[in-house]
Design a protein around this motif. Structure first.
Motif, PDB file in Angstrom:
ATOM      1  N   CYS A  33      20.946  16.155  53.207  1.00 23.42           N
ATOM      2  CA  CYS A  33      19.714  16.577  53.875  1.00 23.42           C
ATOM      3  C   CYS A  33      18.693  17.073  52.847  1.00 23.42           C
ATOM      4  N   SER A  34      17.439  17.004  53.252  1.00 22.79           N
ATOM      5  CA  SER A  34      16.403  17.659  52.452  1.00 22.79           C
ATOM      6  C   SER A  34      16.463  19.154  52.749  1.00 22.79           C
ATOM      7  N   MET A  35      15.878  19.953  51.875  1.00 24.47           N
ATOM      8  CA  MET A  35      15.843  21.391  52.112  1.00 24.47           C
ATOM      9  C   MET A  35      15.100  21.698  53.414  1.00 24.47           C
ATOM     10  N   ASN A  36      14.042  20.955  53.719  1.00 25.67           N
ATOM     11  CA  ASN A  36      13.309  21.175  54.970  1.00 25.67           C
ATOM     12  C   ASN A  36      14.183  20.894  56.183  1.00 25.67           C
ATOM     13  N   GLU A  37      15.052  19.892  56.105  1.00 24.44           N
ATOM     14  CA  GLU A  37      15.954  19.599  57.228  1.00 24.44           C
ATOM     15  C   GLU A  37      16.963  20.734  57.419  1.00 24.44           C
ATOM     16  N   ILE A  38      17.494  21.250  56.332  1.00 23.57           N
ATOM     17  CA  ILE A  38      18.433  22.372  56.426  1.00 23.57           C
ATOM     18  C   ILE A  38      17.731  23.605  56.982  1.00 23.57           C
ATOM     19  N   ILE A  39      16.514  23.853  56.517  1.00 24.97           N
ATOM     20  CA  ILE A  39      15.735  24.986  57.031  1.00 24.97           C
ATOM     21  C   ILE A  39      15.510  24.832  58.530  1.00 24.97           C
ATOM     22  N   SER A  40      15.132  23.638  58.976  1.00 26.11           N
ATOM     23  CA  SER A  40      14.878  23.405  60.401  1.00 26.11           C
ATOM     24  C   SER A  40      16.135  23.609  61.240  1.00 26.11           C
ATOM     25  N   LEU A  41      17.255  23.073  60.783  1.00 26.32           N
ATOM     26  CA  LEU A  41      18.506  23.217  61.533  1.00 26.32           C
ATOM     27  C   LEU A  41      18.940  24.680  61.606  1.00 26.32           C
ATOM     28  N   SER A  42      18.873  25.376  60.477  1.00 27.30           N
ATOM     29  CA  SER A  42      19.297  26.776  60.474  1.00 27.30           C
ATOM     30  C   SER A  42      18.352  27.632  61.312  1.00 27.30           C
ATOM     31  N   GLN A  43      17.054  27.310  61.281  1.00 28.25           N
ATOM     32  CA  GLN A  43      16.084  28.035  62.092  1.00 28.25           C
ATOM     33  C   GLN A  43      16.387  27.835  63.583  1.00 28.25           C
ATOM     34  N   ARG A  44      16.691  26.613  63.980  1.00 27.95           N
ATOM     35  CA  ARG A  44      16.986  26.342  65.388  1.00 27.95           C
ATOM     36  C   ARG A  44      18.233  27.075  65.859  1.00 27.95           C
ATOM     37  N   LEU A  45      19.245  27.162  65.000  1.00 34.44           N
ATOM     38  CA  LEU A  45      20.449  27.899  65.375  1.00 34.44           C
ATOM     39  C   LEU A  45      20.130  29.383  65.549  1.00 34.44           C
TER      40      LEU A  45
END
Length: 96
Positions: free
Chosen positions: A39-51
């Motif tokens: 994943c890109s860092m932005n994808e990881i940020i988005s997933l962790s933010q949603r959780l």
């Protein structure tokens, strides 16, 4: 227009391979390494933010509080809330 390519659709074979890869992860460090590689860092940020949004929604926090805490848009908060209320129940299982 969503910004996605015209031929955007889920490839079931690719998706199954991804689900199997994730299911085979044994610990948080292995998961971290896998996600950082795929994943890109932005994808990881988005997933962790949603959780985190989901966790705060289950704590009955307001959209305004959640937006202030996480930086998530109200559209994202609403999308996560819809998943919590009408989804497959997987987020609640993960949060427990």
């Amino acid at each position: 227009m969503t910004g996605r390519p015209v031929n955007y659709k889920l490839n079931e074979g690719y998706a199954k391979a991804l689900y199997e890869a994730i299911a085979g992860i044994n610990d948080p460090e292995e998961c971290k390494a896998f996600l950082e590689d795929i994943c890109s860092m932005n994808e990881i940020i988005s997933l962790s933010q949603r959780l985190e949004v989901a966790r705060l929604l289950r704590q009955k926090r307001t959209y305004i509080d959640i937006a202030a805490i996480t930086g998530a848009s109200t559209a994202t908060i609403s999308r996560v809330n819809r998943s919590l209320n009408y989804g497959n129940g997987s987020i609640d299982r993960i949060l427990k």
